[in-house]
Scaffold this motif. Structure first.
Motif, PDB file in Angstrom:
ATOM      1  N   SER A 463       0.873  -1.402   0.404  1.00  0.00           N
ATOM      2  CA  SER A 463       0.179  -0.171  -0.075  1.00  0.00           C
ATOM      3  C   SER A 463       0.833   1.233   0.006  1.00  0.00           C
ATOM      4  CB  SER A 463      -0.275  -0.211   1.746  1.00  0.00           C
ATOM      5  OG  SER A 463       0.123   0.110   2.309  1.00  0.00           O
ATOM      6  N   HIS A 465       2.028   2.813   2.185  1.00  0.00           N
ATOM      7  CA  HIS A 465       2.615   3.117   3.635  1.00  0.00           C
ATOM      8  C   HIS A 465       3.498   2.009   3.751  1.00  0.00           C
ATOM      9  CE1 HIS A 465       1.056   7.004   4.382  1.00  0.00           C
ATOM     10  NE2 HIS A 465       0.191   6.265   4.599  1.00  0.00           N
ATOM     11  N   TYR A 466       3.200   0.762   2.593  1.00  0.00           N
ATOM     12  CA  TYR A 466       3.589  -0.669   3.857  1.00  0.00           C
ATOM     13  C   TYR A 466       4.187  -0.989   2.452  1.00  0.00           C
ATOM     14  CZ  TYR A 466       0.780   0.112   8.024  1.00  0.00           C
ATOM     15  OH  TYR A 466       0.040   0.718   9.423  1.00  0.00           O
ATOM     16  N   ARG A 467       5.375  -1.975   2.621  1.00  0.00           N
ATOM     17  CA  ARG A 467       5.931  -1.994   2.059  1.00  0.00           C
ATOM     18  C   ARG A 467       6.727  -4.690   2.392  1.00  0.00           C
ATOM     19  NH1 ARG A 467      11.030   0.251  -1.795  1.00  0.00           N
ATOM     20  NH2 ARG A 467      11.135   1.142  -0.142  1.00  0.00           N
ATOM     21  N   ILE A 520       8.780  -6.785   7.124  1.00  0.00           N
ATOM     22  CA  ILE A 520       7.498  -6.012   6.664  1.00  0.00           C
ATOM     23  C   ILE A 520       8.308  -4.257   6.886  1.00  0.00           C
ATOM     24  CG2 ILE A 520       4.879  -5.055   6.120  1.00  0.00           C
ATOM     25  CD1 ILE A 520       4.202  -7.264   6.793  1.00  0.00           C
ATOM     26  N   GLN A 521       8.036  -3.638   6.010  1.00  0.00           N
ATOM     27  CA  GLN A 521       8.821  -1.815   6.012  1.00  0.00           C
ATOM     28  C   GLN A 521       7.699  -0.839   6.435  1.00  0.00           C
ATOM     29  OE1 GLN A 521      12.481  -0.006   5.557  1.00  0.00           O
ATOM     30  NE2 GLN A 521      10.823   1.480   3.692  1.00  0.00           N
ATOM     31  N   GLY A 522       7.242  -0.478   7.326  1.00  0.00           N
ATOM     32  CA  GLY A 522       5.306   0.530   7.055  1.00  0.00           C
ATOM     33  C   GLY A 522       7.059   2.123   7.067  1.00  0.00           C
ATOM     34  N   ASP A 523       6.934   2.861   6.142  1.00  0.00           N
ATOM     35  CA  ASP A 523       6.617   4.482   6.151  1.00  0.00           C
ATOM     36  C   ASP A 523       5.431   5.331   6.609  1.00  0.00           C
ATOM     37  OD1 ASP A 523       7.698   6.469   5.528  1.00  0.00           O
ATOM     38  OD2 ASP A 523       8.632   6.086   3.926  1.00  0.00           O
ATOM     39  N   HIS A 524       5.340   6.035   7.629  1.00  0.00           N
ATOM     40  CA  HIS A 524       4.069   6.854   8.244  1.00  0.00           C
ATOM     41  C   HIS A 524       5.085   8.223   8.031  1.00  0.00           C
ATOM     42  CE1 HIS A 524       1.653   4.065   8.118  1.00  0.00           C
ATOM     43  NE2 HIS A 524       2.942   2.652   9.344  1.00  0.00           N
ATOM     44  N   ASN A 537      10.910  -1.453  10.405  1.00  0.00           N
ATOM     45  CA  ASN A 537      10.744  -2.989   9.876  1.00  0.00           C
ATOM     46  C   ASN A 537      10.850  -4.181  10.321  1.00  0.00           C
ATOM     47  OD1 ASN A 537      12.079  -4.685   7.498  1.00  0.00           O
ATOM     48  ND2 ASN A 537      12.676  -3.442   6.743  1.00  0.00           N
TER      49      ASN A 537
END
Length: 893
Positions: A463, A465-467, A520-524, A537
């Motif tokens: 999405s 924000h997530y990879r 899973i990496q989240g970028d906020h 991550n």
């Protein structure tokens, strides 16, 4: 429809007539007429910025950075602008206010924290005329430079020094520290360089490299030094340093010869020469260097040690005189090619070759718990060795057209070889047995290994924000460890005899390691001027491993155990929360498997000294280390205060340690490699730096504390007891406080350090030790008329708690005077005097699971030397302080 098109706005922000890039400047695009922000970003290391997805219209561009006047520029975007609008070079002017003929000035901030980068203003830390980079780095808050030249910043070792964002002699930090002049440096930036994988994919992998990046006072031109000096006690030093820097390229040559290095134990004579090259543009990034070193170390040491043996101890006194020399040649190269906007290929190759020779004379006396003599041994040895290492690899990165989707593959290899020939003669007298041993022994050893690895990874955006990241890697190694011992023969005839099979060993080892990870990496993180938010991550890693050893020479021939299989797993975590660009907290965890060293797998490691026999273990298991660290950093632009704290914890499963067996009748010790659990360590590092109300005064403080739990096995064989677990706990804490005053004519700094070291053993509590080290000192730098400068420093070192005469206090006083001359002040002569009061000595303490050792060694003592320096510099600031030169330590406001 043309009005609905989006446009990307780009440009570059610089200072000083467009020559020096401004990193981390805030760039905002304000819509008219309400001045609300439409887009925003900050500049990168090269001063470049990009504002994407901007609609056509009329805007006002605002560029701001502390210490510079804010720049406003009208911008009109329309259909004719195309998909991209380049605003070109935007130059920031120094923020200046002139009141009549008075210039109001403020000291430049010594430390600035900006996102992941800590920036130090070099002019805030005074060094003596002619000093090299090493003396400047030692003054930075939170920095420690040990006796071997290792740089530690806030508890992390700096592994690379760069110049203007480009590599400078690769990972060889000593070449930079010893050969770059300090007064050519404008800023020093400390940050963690991202791995190739993270840089290409944007996924944090925890493999960043701590670096120190130097920004020179000007980005383009030539700079160089020619230095020659001679002094008392036949001390000499010479240095040739030629550098050419441009925005895209670094080219440097260095050469030096001296016998004045105050580094480590003993006295060193060294020569070195090297050349390094780095060039980077939009398509190619090329780096390479070659360097040669020749060192000769002459060391005289005296040690006093205690070895823990359950409920009692043994004590030993030792004297050693040694001379060691080596020739080393290193080279490496790296090429990164951006094939197109979606594909990147890089390749690297490194090599090293070393040739060494050594000779030593040793005396040792051991006593028991009642201080009765057990043995007395004298040993002489000579040896020589050769080794080489080759390694290289390549990687391919592909970015799909869907944003965030990536594929990467890599391959690497290495080949290592080490040959050693050592002759040893040992004469021992055993008082309890009333016997004598006289042994001549020659040992020929060879250790080599071949290693290769491959990895593949895929990243899929889930999405906004997530990879999702999936990785697999495989590594394999084949190793040989061989030690052939020729016993009781003349050195000249050593190769005419067969080796002693009972004392020799040959082990072949195979090791394979798989690593399977999913994360899973989240970028906020908000991409605005404040840059607030969270990046994390989280994942899981599995490590199936296989190891197998086969012995063909020695007493263990044919006794191999079955192939060993182990499975380790660990969670992985990286998390960074940004309160702003200048305040953040981060958390890191990783688990790592390590195969036993090939020498540790050898049945016989070293039996040249019959009083200290060392054996390996072909059946060692791989170890697994858990590392956890957390840090917090904050910097205030208003007060120019910076604060940082870092905490670490690590423990090792199946740690490789020594099981010591002690013979009370003769004092002989036998060490066997074993796997053991219970080793762990934790540390805390904190530093605080602030100017006072009068910005000419600066105050900094710091603390470094570590606690270690070290375990080992001890067996006293004549008691028939099984091996006992010996646990030694040690606490080391260092506190420091520094205050400085800077003005146009005078710089003064006062500092104090306190170091506390405590060690206790669970079995031998009567031997618990505490040492206290107090250091008070300061330095002064005075600029006189006629381009004369005087510098002096003094250190009073007080020691308590050491063994023997090591508690002796010392007062060290050094001074120098220099005079610049010629039209552009490019020449300088200086007189330096070291240890004027002749009180230099060197004591240290080492602590292990099995004991405590205090060491006193020889060092470079009092001498004076006269130097002549000729400097050419088109980079600015290097030729002296002429009338038209701007003061480098001030920003005008």
């Amino acid at each position: 429809m043309a009005q609905k098109r989006t446009i990307t706005v780009t440009g570059r922000v610089t200072e000083q007539n467009g020559e020096i890039p401004v990193e981390a400047a805030t760039v905002q695009l304000l819509s008219l007429p309400d001045s609300s922000q439409t887009a925003g970003n900050t500049t990168d290391k090269s001063g470049n910025f990009s504002l994407s997805r901007v609609k056509a219209g009329k805007y006002l561009l605002k560029v701001s950075f502390i210490g510079y006047a804010t720049l406003y520029k009208p911008v009109t975007l329309n259909a004719q602008s195309g998909p991209q609008k380049n605003l070109g070079n935007l130059t920031l002017e120094t923020d200046a206010v002139l009141l009549s003929e008075t210039v109001i000035t403020a000291e430049a901030p010594p430390v600035v924290v900006n996102a992941d980068t800590t920036e130090y203003n070099a002019s805030a830390y005074r060094v003596a005329a002619g000093d090299m980079l090493e003396e400047l780095v030692k003054q930075l808050p939170g920095v420690e430079v040990d006796e071997d030249g290792k740089i530690t910043l806030n508890g992390e070792e700096i592994q690379k020094i760069m110049v203007n964002g480009k590599e400078f002699f690769g990972n060889d930090t000593e070449m930079s520290m010893k050969n770059l002049p300090a007064d050519a440096v404008k800023k020093l930036k400390a940050y963690k360089e991202k791995s190739d994988q993270e840089r290409m994919t944007g996924i944090k992998d925890g493999n960043e490299t701590p670096v120190l990046d130097l920004t020179l006072k000007k980005n383009s031109g030539w700079m160089g030094n020619l230095i020659g000096g001679y002094g008392t006690k036949d001390r000499y030093e010479g240095n040739a340093n030629i550098n050419h820097f441009t925005d895209n390229m670094n080219l440097s040559f260095v050469g030096a010869a001296n016998n004045t290095r105050r580094q480590g134990n003993g006295q060193r004579t060294q020569q070195n020469a090297g050349i390094t090259y780095a060039q980077k543009d939009n398509t190619l990034d090329i780096r390479g260097n070659v360097n040669y070193r020749h060192n000769v170390n002459e060391t005289n040491t005296e040690t006093s040690s205690e070895t823990f043996l359950g409920d009692e101890s043994t004590y030993a006194n030792r004297r050693s005189d040694s001379k060691n020399g080596n020739h080393t040649l290193n080279g490496n190269t790296r090429v990164e090619w951006k094939v197109d906007s979606l594909n990147t290929l890089n390749a690297y190759f490194n090599m090293s070759y070393s040739q060494s020779d050594s000779q030593s004379e040793n005396w040792n006396k051991t006593s028991d718990n009642n201080r009765d003599d057990i043995n007395e041994t004298t040993t002489s040895s000579i040896g020589n060795g050769k080794s080489y290492n080759l390694n290289g690899g390549a990687a391919f990165y592909h970015r799909f057209r869907k944003a965030g989707r990536n594929l990467f593959m890599s391959f690497g290899f290495s080949r290592n070889n080490n040959d050693r020939d050592n002759y040893n003669r040992t004469y021992s007298q055993f008082f309890m047995q009333d016997s004598i041993s006289d042994i001549d022994r020659n040992t020929r050893s060879n250790n080599n290994s071949t290693n290769w690895n491959l990895s593949v990874g895929y990243i899929e955006p889930l999405s906004k924000h997530y990879r999702l990241s999936m990785n697999y890697s495989y590594s394999h190694s084949n190793g040989l460890s061989q030690s052939l011992v020729y016993d009781s023969i003349n050195y000249a005839d050593r190769f005419n005899y067969s080796y002693n099979d009972d004392l020799s060993s040959k082990v072949n080892n195979r090791y394979a390691n798989h690593n399977i990870s999913l994360s899973i990496q989240g970028d906020h993180l908000k991409k605005d001027s404040l840059q607030r938010g969270l990046i994390y991550n989280i994942g899981l890693s599995l490590n199936p491993q296989t190891t197998e050893s086969h012995t063909t020479i020695g007493p263990n021939t044919g006794k191999d155990l079955p192939r060993q299989h182990t499975l380790d797993w660990s969670p992985t975590l990286t998390a960074d929360y940004y309160f702003s660009r200048r305040e953040r907290i981060n958390l890191r965890y990783n688990g790592r498997s390590n195969a036993p060293g090939i020498e540790d797998l050898q049945e016989v490691i070293d039996i040249t000294d019959p009083m200290n026999l060392r054996y390996g273990n072909p059946n060692l298991k791989p170890s697994f280390t858990n590392n956890l660290n957390a840090s917090y950093e904050r910097y205030s632009t208003k007060t120019m205060r910076s604060f940082r704290i870092r905490m670490t914890f690590n423990n090792t499963l199946n740690s490789i340690a020594n099981r010591m067996t002690y013979d009370k009748t003769n004092g002989a010790r036998t060490y066997h490699k074993v796997n053991i659990n219970g080793n762990w360590q934790t540390s805390l590092n904190a530093s605080f730096d602030t100017p006072l109300k009068n910005k000419k005064f600066n105050l900094s403080a710091g603390i470094n504390t570590s606690y270690n739990n070290q375990v080992g096995y001890i067996s006293v064989n004549n008691q028939g007891a099984d091996a006992e677990l010996s646990t030694t706990r040690s606490l080391v804490s260092t506190e420091r406080l520094r205050a400085s005053y800077r003005s146009d004519k005078l710089d003064i700094a006062l500092d104090g350090n306190f170091r506390y070291n405590k060690a206790d053993n669970a079995k031998q509590q009567n031997s618990n030790r505490e040492t206290f080290d107090y250091t008070l000192g300061g330095n002064a730098h005075i600029r006189l008329p006629w381009d004369i400068e005087i510098s002096t420093d003094m250190r009073w070192h007080i020691r308590e708690g050491y063994s023997g005469n090591a508690n002796r206090d010392e007062l060290l006083w050094n001074a120098q005077i220099s005079k610049r001359f010629l039209k552009r002040k490019q020449a300088m002569i200086r007189l330096r005097v070291f240890d004027i009061l002749q009180q230099q000595n060197n004591q240290s303490r080492s602590i292990s699971a099995n004991g405590i050792t205090d060491t006193t060694s020889n060092m470079l003592t009092s001498y004076c030397i006269v130097n002549f320096t000729y400097r050419f510099n088109t980079l600015g600031g290097g030729g002296g302080r002429g009338k038209n030169m701007r003061r480098p330590n001030r920003n005008i406001h």
